[in-house]
Scaffold this motif. Sequence first.
Motif, short mmCIF file in Angstrom:
data_model
loop_
_atom_site.label_atom_id
_atom_site.label_comp_id
_atom_site.label_asym_id
_atom_site.label_seq_id
_atom_site.Cartn_x
_atom_site.Cartn_y
_atom_site.Cartn_z
N UNK A 194 -32.30 44.83 -16.63
CA UNK A 194 -32.17 45.06 -15.19
C UNK A 194 -31.93 46.53 -14.89
N UNK A 234 -34.73 48.68 -12.86
CA UNK A 234 -34.42 49.20 -11.54
C UNK A 234 -34.56 50.70 -11.50
N UNK A 235 -34.17 51.31 -12.59
CA UNK A 235 -34.35 52.75 -12.67
C UNK A 235 -35.82 53.11 -12.54
N UNK A 280 -38.12 51.36 -11.24
CA UNK A 280 -38.62 51.01 -9.91
C UNK A 280 -38.31 52.10 -8.90
N UNK A 310 -35.14 38.32 -13.39
CA UNK A 310 -34.65 39.56 -12.79
C UNK A 310 -35.65 40.08 -11.77
N UNK A 311 -36.90 40.03 -12.12
CA UNK A 311 -37.90 40.54 -11.19
C UNK A 311 -37.96 39.71 -9.92
N UNK A 321 -35.03 40.67 -7.76
CA UNK A 321 -35.26 41.98 -7.15
C UNK A 321 -36.29 41.87 -6.03
N UNK A 346 -45.11 38.99 -10.06
CA UNK A 346 -43.91 39.58 -9.48
C UNK A 346 -44.01 41.08 -9.42
N UNK A 381 -43.66 43.23 -6.10
CA UNK A 381 -42.78 44.38 -5.97
C UNK A 381 -43.55 45.61 -5.52
N UNK A 436 -26.92 39.21 -5.88
CA UNK A 436 -28.11 39.11 -6.72
C UNK A 436 -27.72 38.84 -8.17
#
Lengths: 161, 487
Positions: A16, A20-21, A23, A150-151, A154, B360, B364, B486
């Motif tokens: 994660x 996220x980083x 992303x 996780x995706x 998010x 996904x 995103x 989350x």
Amino acid sequence: MDLQNLNPSSLKSRFTARFLRALTEINAPKTISSSSPREIFQRYRRIKVAADKSMAYSVRSRRIWSRATLWRLRTRSRSRRLVSFGRRASVKTRTTASHGKENKEHHGAVLGVQAEELRELVPGGEAMDLCNLLDETAHYIKCLTTQVQVMRTIANLYSIE
Amino acid sequence: MEKDEAFMAEVLNRTASRQLTWNTEVLNCATEKLGNHFLNPNWDNSMDQSDPFESALSSMVSSPAASKVPVSGENVMMRELIGKLGNICNSGDASCYSTPLNSPPRFDLSMVNLLNHSTLVPFSADPGFAERATRFSCFSTGGDSGCFNGPLMDSFKLSCNQSINVNGSQNNKNSAMAGNSDSDKKNSGVSRSSSPENAESGVSKEESSVSQQIPSQNDAGTRKRKSIPRGKAKEIPSPAAADAKVASENDESNSKRSKREGAPSGNGNAKASNDGNQKQSKENSKPPEPPKDYIHVRARRGEATDSHSLAERVRREKISERMKFLQDLVPGCNKVTGKAVMLDEIINYVQSLQRQVEFLSMKLATVNPRMDVNMEALLSKDMFQSRGVLQHGIYPMDSSPAFPCGYHPQQGLLPLNNGIPNTTETQFSMKTQGFKLPSIDGFIDAHPQVGSMWEDDIQSIVQMGFGQNQPQSYQGSISTGQVKIEL
């Protein structure tokens, strides 16, 4: 599953954080205005690569499939810049595939067809015998499910309006 | 060879005549028994005859070594020969020993022939050799090692005849030394590269260890030994009792007999192996056999006993074990039996997971990031602590009562926009929602108040607007709450 998440060094948390980083890096230059489909597609590719890469890095090369994924990503990135590297990379994949087939015949796998399909699915599975292939598949499935969870969260987070 | 003969001459000079005569008598008995064993297929008779033989052997062994001659080199050689003979016989049975042991026998047979011509005398003088000879004869009459019969039996007779005239006292030394060294060698670790004597004694150790590791194979494998010594097996354990060296083997044989007695019950357990099935039926239809299986049994009856098939069997068991583990991992595979169908399911599942990841990531990419949040800073360990509590909170926002339905259209839109086939996406979205639902319901029931709090936060966010415009503090709190939920 929730108890697992409490572990900060678990696979899920590592993935994660990395994802996220990545992303944020990908989305940083983008403006809020709607993008063309082409841009979206490019971003999709980058995000997908980021997802695979972050998962492979979370696994750290303890697994054959993670090493294969990382190697593949590296060679692909190189091949895009230099065509010659691309040829070399394709040759490498071909040799590993043929080597894997030899292994399959040698071990006399009863389930040759499905094993071959599985080998194609799992990265780096071409050069593994059935025994290790099943091991890798189990770990790969576990990591894939983590990735998907996780995706999805998010994505849900992003899409909340 | 000259050294051997000179050594024997020296021994002759040293030993007393009474020892010589006594030993010759024992050897005569030994040859007699050997001859009987060779000619007599009926083991019951030989059982009676072998008793005095055993007593003679035991007396030989127990007699103290009159003269401790440095016999290290010669004893080693003789023990090597005997060990190799043992390997030959045992591998002739074709089931007893582990993979590495099967390779030397072919070579050893030629070696034995060579050695027989040159060193018959010391070869036969060893009492342990005579005791082994009886065992070999048992095996040979079992019919498994036909090749063994020709050269070795001749050599036995020759050597036995010759040994009568030659120093018998050497037997004492050798027996004593053999007993000590064998016990020593047995105590030392098992290693393939060491002498065959060590290997032979170590084989039994290895067998027992392997049989411990693979207990399931014992029942199946013991059937192999049943067929070979038809009725002659009783003779086998008895001479084993005679020699001190063989005493330990006897323990193993007892243990293996007890293991093998479980074999009749194991016979009913039909392993899913094509090789063993037909042989198992044969095994069951056989007349009552005396308990004779004392060697570890790893190869199953009727199965080829070469190293490849044994390794294959181990591989197959590993694979089936992993398939069971995968069955637990892949949902909905409990009813599925059979490797092929199971593999198909696994392949489908992996494909669906990969497609989900792609989908996904596409989602995103299309979804504009409403919050330009520094998520990394927020995803600190403290955040992770509170993950489990608020995880459910995210779901009510999507569509509280009809979660699956609400989730569908969201996912359904994007693939249409991007040309991804809708059907596959819906399929595994349904699947994944199916996976998720049980946990969600529990959580929602447990913590309704937290969800409402979260909803309030979201509403406030909507009012405020996402992105950089938000004041940092508020943004931080909101993001914290969202991250908490989350995670």
